[in-house]
Write a protein that holds these residues in place. Structure first.
Motif, PDB file in Angstrom:
ATOM      1  N   LEU A 163      76.565  45.999  22.489  1.00 32.35           N
ATOM      2  CA  LEU A 163      75.224  45.443  22.423  1.00 32.35           C
ATOM      3  C   LEU A 163      74.544  45.628  23.768  1.00 32.35           C
ATOM      4  O   LEU A 163      75.081  45.209  24.800  1.00 32.35           O
ATOM      5  N   LEU A 164      73.370  46.242  23.764  1.00 33.64           N
ATOM      6  CA  LEU A 164      72.614  46.450  24.996  1.00 33.64           C
ATOM      7  C   LEU A 164      71.229  45.848  24.871  1.00 33.64           C
ATOM      8  O   LEU A 164      70.520  46.097  23.888  1.00 33.64           O
ATOM      9  N   ALA A 212      74.767  43.850  28.918  1.00 33.07           N
ATOM     10  CA  ALA A 212      75.610  44.667  28.055  1.00 33.07           C
ATOM     11  C   ALA A 212      76.852  43.868  27.666  1.00 33.07           C
ATOM     12  O   ALA A 212      77.479  43.225  28.512  1.00 33.07           O
ATOM     13  N   ASN A 213      77.187  43.901  26.376  1.00 28.19           N
ATOM     14  CA  ASN A 213      78.366  43.205  25.877  1.00 28.19           C
ATOM     15  C   ASN A 213      79.124  44.100  24.920  1.00 28.19           C
ATOM     16  O   ASN A 213      78.525  44.866  24.165  1.00 28.19           O
ATOM     17  N   VAL A 214      80.447  43.996  24.964  1.00 21.36           N
ATOM     18  CA  VAL A 214      81.299  44.669  23.993  1.00 21.36           C
ATOM     19  C   VAL A 214      81.898  43.589  23.095  1.00 21.36           C
ATOM     20  O   VAL A 214      82.513  42.635  23.589  1.00 21.36           O
ATOM     21  N   ALA A 216      69.155  39.213  14.594  1.00 15.42           N
ATOM     22  CA  ALA A 216      70.444  38.533  14.752  1.00 15.42           C
ATOM     23  C   ALA A 216      71.590  39.521  14.948  1.00 15.42           C
ATOM     24  O   ALA A 216      72.614  39.178  15.555  1.00 15.42           O
ATOM     25  N   ALA A 217      71.431  40.749  14.454  1.00 13.35           N
ATOM     26  CA  ALA A 217      72.501  41.741  14.576  1.00 13.35           C
ATOM     27  C   ALA A 217      72.671  42.229  16.007  1.00 13.35           C
ATOM     28  O   ALA A 217      73.676  42.873  16.322  1.00 13.35           O
ATOM     29  N   PHE A 218      71.727  41.916  16.885  1.00 15.43           N
ATOM     30  CA  PHE A 218      71.741  42.440  18.244  1.00 15.43           C
ATOM     31  C   PHE A 218      72.191  41.406  19.275  1.00 15.43           C
ATOM     32  O   PHE A 218      72.037  41.615  20.477  1.00 15.43           O
TER      33      PHE A 218
END
Length: 200
Positions: free
Chosen positions: A75-76, A83-85, A176-178
């Protein structure tokens, strides 16, 4: 995160467009979009990713569809640089503060020269082909009028990577998906372990 993983991540983010360049074609979509992309690097298994772009808040969500990284999401937030994984197998979220800076370094288009090569059709969409020459590398791209990159290649001292759109859909994306899933733990992982989880 290894340079190979960085290059691959940068490639599919370029496919949805996360960089601006002076005198260059538009490289950020002007609309919500979702695409499935194939990423190829010499000596590495081919990867397939589903990439979504939310135009209103400039957010990217990329989910691996193949290999040991299958199900992993990146997610960016392009506006803030966050940034998250997301690691479903660990029910956890890993913040990667340096990922956005690494992307910008790989994808920096300052000094890039774009030369039109003609028109093409990729994944059923019309795009303009460009030769891209940079001081420390070169490549090519095929870009729609709306700013979606359907094909991209790049080569520099660290290696080469190729991205190809397999399908593209222009459709509204749910905000919400982000964002990281509710109930997931925030953890820290060594870069080498994170790279392994991403298939590097």
């Amino acid at each position: 995160m290894t340079i190979h993983n960085t290059a691959a991540l940068a490639a599919f983010l370029l496919a949805m467009g996360v960089a601006h360049a002076a005198a260059a074609p538009r490289l950020i979509p002007d609309h919500d979009a979702m695409g499935v992309y194939r990423i190829s690097q010499p000596g590495k298994p081919t990867q397939t990713w589903r990439v979504r772009y939310l135009a209103a808040s400039e957010r990217v969500r990329a989910v691996s569809l193949s290999g040991q990284a299958a199900g992993t999401a990146i997610l960016l937030d392009l506006a803030s640089g966050a940034a998250n994984v997301v690691l479903p197998q660990m029910h956890a979220v890993v913040a990667v503060p340096g990922l956005s800076a690494m992307m910008q370094k790989v994808m920096d288009n300052r000094g890039a020269h774009f030369t039109r090569l003609g028109q093409a059709t990729i994944a059923g969409r019309a795009c303009t082909r460009y030769l891209v020459l940079k001081p420390k590398g070169d490549g090519s791209a095929c870009i729609t009028p709306g700013g979606v990159v359907l094909q991209a290649t790049g080569k520099n001292d660290h290696g080469s990577v190729a991205v190809q759109a397999l399908s593209i859909t222009n459709a509204p994306q749910q905000a919400a998906a982000f964002t990281p899933p509710a109930g997931y733990s925030s953890i820290t992982l060594p870069p080498q372990m994170l790279a392994q989880l991403l298939g590097g």
